[in-house]
Design an enzyme around this catalytic site. Structure first.
Site, PDB file in Angstrom:
ATOM      1  NE  ARG A  16      17.867  99.805  41.536  1.00 25.76           N
ATOM      2  CZ  ARG A  16      16.657 100.186  41.947  1.00 25.76           C
ATOM      3  NH1 ARG A  16      16.224  99.818  43.138  1.00 25.76           N
ATOM      4  NH2 ARG A  16      15.877 100.916  41.170  1.00 25.76           N
ATOM      5  CG  ASN A 377      14.276  46.712  15.878  1.00 31.17           C
ATOM      6  OD1 ASN A 377      13.500  46.904  16.812  1.00 31.17           O
ATOM      7  ND2 ASN A 377      15.528  46.329  16.066  1.00 31.17           N
TER       8      ASN A 377
END
Length: 459
Positions: A16, A377
């Protein structure tokens, strides 16, 4: 102390579910149903656990490993026949055996422990886990006698008008005296429409021998839900989600929209964490105090440090430090380690990279297979070019460096401490410490040339 054993019924095909995936391996909040059952049973401290498998046996054993012994039910001939497959492992042992279904992921260790304790306290040969429901249609009714002992279980289709009024139902979970169970199973018949051997028939056999059969009532019907199709799977997911979210909220976590927040069972979240709507936290993630997750973030097997923010981003198999800002729309891929006080901004992808404390990759960059120091950075559009089509190579960016926008760092390459890489550069050689590296074509301006192009286009 009575020895305790468990038999998990997990041999059904689950037609099912309409799925290639074996039924008990369908996940509820990221964990297979069977794993939920085993985890809760383990908390009861069993002496032995046996899982009955059939369809997909190899796949199940691969998922569960050595957490349980396995027995294969070659033919699916009913629940009684399934339990009988464990006979060789358990039949001669003294103690109590619990029989549970592998598709009942919501039953808790508290309920299992209460069932064991009730069974042993009552001195019963069998005890049924039952619950009461407002509408028992379709369920087997538990019929008790004047001494409140279980007389029999009557299936809905076989119940008379009086029995249909009974609201106590059989959940399909039982405790048995182990030896009595296997002795009774020898007497179970398959003389029924389906030609199968049913475990509930053991109850009637034991009663016919004047043995005591008891019932332990759990007040939470939802907990006993068996998952047979996708509708029931969704209900189980919703129930588990609610249970887990409420546990975290009671422990001091703020979940702004519990209905739209999904947290796996093995996740650890400390108090004063804020979780926004649409967030998914999976696996064995750890979220430290004062962190903020979401909205619409997915965290998988990550640690997120104290006071960090992960906004509209995905992170997997990585370590995120404290006071880190991630997102929006960042992707932290496996084996990334993000240091404290860093920023990983919008549309940044990080993979298998260590980024040191106080560094920034603010937007539109790919940083893969790299070691980035502290206080670095990295400008917009920077790419660590790590792959030559066959092998991957390391990019090293040392402390205090500055990488200008739209730079390509062709690995293997090192940018030395405190160095600058000019915007638009393609770096193919190591940059020494405290240097400026410019790797781009020299700009040439041809004055008046634009007018010539415009005039030519008019003609």
């Amino acid at each position: 102390m009575v020895n305790r054993y468990a038999i998990i019924l997990a041999a059904g095909q689950g037609t099912r579910m309409k799925s290639k995936l074996y039924k008990v391996l369908h996940p509820v909040l990221g964990r297979p149903m069977l794993q939920h059952v085993i985890g809760q049973l383990n908390a009861v401290q069993l002496d032995e656990m046996v899982t009955i498998v059939g369809h997909g046996a190899e796949e199940v054993s691969d998922h569960i490993g050595d957490q349980s012994k396995f027995v294969i039910q070659e033919e699916q001939l009913g629940t009684g026949h399934a339990v009988l497959q464990a006979e060789e492992l358990l039949k001669d042992k003294e103690g109590t055996t619990i029989v549970v279904c592998g598709d009942t992921p919501l039953i808790t260790s508290t309920t299992y422990r209460a069932l064991f304790d009730h069974h042993e306290r009552e001195g019963a040969k069998a005890t049924i886990l039952t619950t009461k429901v407002l509408n028992p249609t379709g369920y087997g009714r538990v019929i008790r006698n004047e001494n409140n002992e279980v007389e029999r279980i009557v299936e809905h289709k076989d119940a008379d008008d009086q029995e249909l009024l009974v609201d106590e139902i059989n959940t399909g979970t039982y405790c048995f005296d182990n030896k009595a169970l296997f002795q009774a199973l020898q007497k179970v018949s398959n003389d029924n429409v389906q030609g199968e051997y049913y475990l509930p028939d053991v109850i009637e056999i034991l009663r016919s021998q004047d043995e005591k059969v008891s019932a332990s009532i759990t007040p939470d019907f939802e907990e006993t839900l068996g998952v047979n199709d996708r509708v029931a799977l969704a209900k189980a997911e919703a129930t588990m989600k609610k249970r887990i979210n409420e546990k975290h909220m009671r422990n001091g976590v703020t979940i702004l929209d519990p209905d739209n927040t999904y947290i796996s069972p093995d996740v650890t979240i400390e108090q004063d964490v804020l979780i926004h709507p649409g967030s998914l936290i999976k696996g064995k993630s750890i979220i430290r105090t004062d962190a903020e997750i979401g909205p619409h973030s997915e965290i998988i097997d990550c640690s997120v440090g104290e006071a960090s923010i992960v906004k509209q981003s995905v992170a997997k198999d990585s370590k995120i430090g404290s006071r880190v800002q991630i997102g929006p729309y960042a992707h932290i891929r496996p084996e990334a380690s993000i240091g404290d006080d860093t920023k990983i901004g919008n549309f940044v992808e990080v993979k298998k990279t260590v980024i040191g404390d106080k560094s920034k990759v603010s937007h539109l960059s790919y940083i893969g297979d790299a070691e980035v120091g502290s206080n670095v950075n990295i400008g917009c559009g920077t790419i660590t070019v790590n792959y030559d089509g066959k092998n991957k190579y390391l990019t090293t960016i040392e402390d205090d460096s500055f990488i200008g926008c739209n730079s390509n760092l062709i690995a293997p390459v090192t940018v030395g401490k405190g160095s600058y890489v000019a915007a638009g550069s393609t770096i193919t050689k190591d940059v020494p410490e405290d240097s400026l590296s410019v790797a781009r074509a020299r700009q040439t301006n041809k004055e008046g040339y634009a007018s010539r192009i415009k005039n030519r286009n008019k003609n």
